[in-house]
Enzyme design. Sequence first.
Site, PDB file in Angstrom:
ATOM      1  N   GLY A  50       0.838  -1.200   0.000  1.00 55.74           N
ATOM      2  CA  GLY A  50       0.000   0.000   0.000  1.00 55.74           C
ATOM      3  C   GLY A  50       0.866   1.241   0.000  1.00 55.74           C
TER       4      GLY A  50
ATOM      5  N   HIS B 271      -4.477   1.374   7.558  1.00 54.18           N
ATOM      6  CA  HIS B 271      -3.135   1.974   7.592  1.00 54.18           C
ATOM      7  C   HIS B 271      -3.021   3.121   6.575  1.00 54.18           C
ATOM      8  CE1 HIS B 271       1.450   1.455   7.712  1.00 54.18           C
ATOM      9  NE2 HIS B 271       1.234   2.304   6.731  1.00 54.18           N
ATOM     10  N   GLU B 272      -3.445   2.849   5.342  1.00 60.41           N
ATOM     11  CA  GLU B 272      -3.306   3.868   4.283  1.00 60.41           C
ATOM     12  C   GLU B 272      -4.259   5.033   4.520  1.00 60.41           C
ATOM     13  OE1 GLU B 272      -0.725   3.607   2.649  1.00 60.41           O
ATOM     14  OE2 GLU B 272      -0.357   1.483   3.039  1.00 60.41           O
TER      15      GLU B 272
ATOM     16  N   GLN C 114       2.905  10.109   1.135  1.00 57.70           N
ATOM     17  CA  GLN C 114       4.217   9.460   1.238  1.00 57.70           C
ATOM     18  C   GLN C 114       5.145   9.827   0.085  1.00 57.70           C
ATOM     19  OE1 GLN C 114       2.408   5.403   2.100  1.00 57.70           O
ATOM     20  NE2 GLN C 114       4.329   5.281   3.215  1.00 57.70           N
TER      21      GLN C 114
ATOM     22  N   HIS D 115      -2.848   7.576   6.839  1.00 59.03           N
ATOM     23  CA  HIS D 115      -1.845   8.490   6.261  1.00 59.03           C
ATOM     24  C   HIS D 115      -2.497   9.801   5.796  1.00 59.03           C
ATOM     25  CE1 HIS D 115       2.059   6.513   6.082  1.00 59.03           C
ATOM     26  NE2 HIS D 115       1.522   5.385   5.642  1.00 59.03           N
TER      27      HIS D 115
ATOM     28  N   CYS E  35       5.800   0.050   7.192  1.00 56.69           N
ATOM     29  CA  CYS E  35       5.363   1.143   6.334  1.00 56.69           C
ATOM     30  C   CYS E  35       6.556   1.535   5.469  1.00 56.69           C
ATOM     31  CB  CYS E  35       4.937   2.315   7.222  1.00 56.69           C
ATOM     32  SG  CYS E  35       4.485   3.804   6.327  1.00 56.69           S
ATOM     33  N   LEU E  36       6.310   1.854   4.208  1.00 52.83           N
ATOM     34  CA  LEU E  36       7.427   2.219   3.328  1.00 52.83           C
ATOM     35  C   LEU E  36       8.142   3.487   3.806  1.00 52.83           C
ATOM     36  CD1 LEU E  36       5.954   1.381  -0.209  1.00 52.83           C
ATOM     37  CD2 LEU E  36       7.664   0.080   1.076  1.00 52.83           C
TER      38      LEU E  36
HETATM   39 NI    NI Z   1       2.428   3.503   5.587  1.00 47.17          NI
END
Ligand code: NI
Length: 186
Positions: free
Chosen positions: A46, A137-138, A51, A141, A93-94
Site C-alpha cells: 500500500g 493503515h493507508e 508518502q 496516512h 510502512c514504506l
Molecule cells: Ni504507511
Amino acid sequence: MAVKKILEYGTPSLREPSKEVHKVSSKIKTLIQDMFDTMYVNNGVGLAAPQIGVNLRVFVVDCSSGDEPLKPMVFINPKIIKKTGAVLSQEGCLSFPEAYTEVKRYKDVMVKALDRNGKPFVMEAKDGTLLARCIQHENDHLDGILFIDHTTNRFEADKVMAEHNLPPVEVDRLLDEPELDKELGK
Ligand code: NI
C-alpha cells in the site's frame, strides 16, 4: 513510469492532513500511476499520496500474494463507514524502512471511496486480513496518522525506531483506543 522518492518518518508533511480530490483529472491519474510504480518497485502492499509528497486524499493497495495476478486498487477520498472487532498485527510502512512493530487494528471495515475513474464504490474487508489492515493503515496516512501511533508497546516501538535510525515515537501522537482495548481485553 515514474518512481517517486518515498518520504521517511520525521518529514513534517507526513503529519499533515491531506486535502480532498475535487476532480479525478489527468493529473490525478498520473499521480495514481506514479504511486503504483513507486509501491511495486519497493515491494509494498500500500502507498498513500502524502508518502510521495502529495497531500491529497488518495491511496493505492495491492494485497495479492505470491504468484497470484496483481490486484491494484485505488481509493480516492476514502471514508471508513463501519469498523468492528479488533486484531493485533505486526505492521510496517514504506516510510519506515525495515521497521516493524505490533499495532491495534479493527478486524472488519467498510470503506467507501471513488475509484480511478471517479466512480463511487463501497467495499468490505473482513477478518483482519492484510487488505482490512492495509485500508486502515493507508487511510490513516491521509490524516497524518502513522502506524506507530497505534502501537501496543511504545517502548518496544521506540527500540525498533532506534535500531533503524528513525526518530523516536511521538508520545503526544499515541492514540487512545478504548474501543479496541476493550475488544482485545486490555
Ligand atoms: Ni504507511
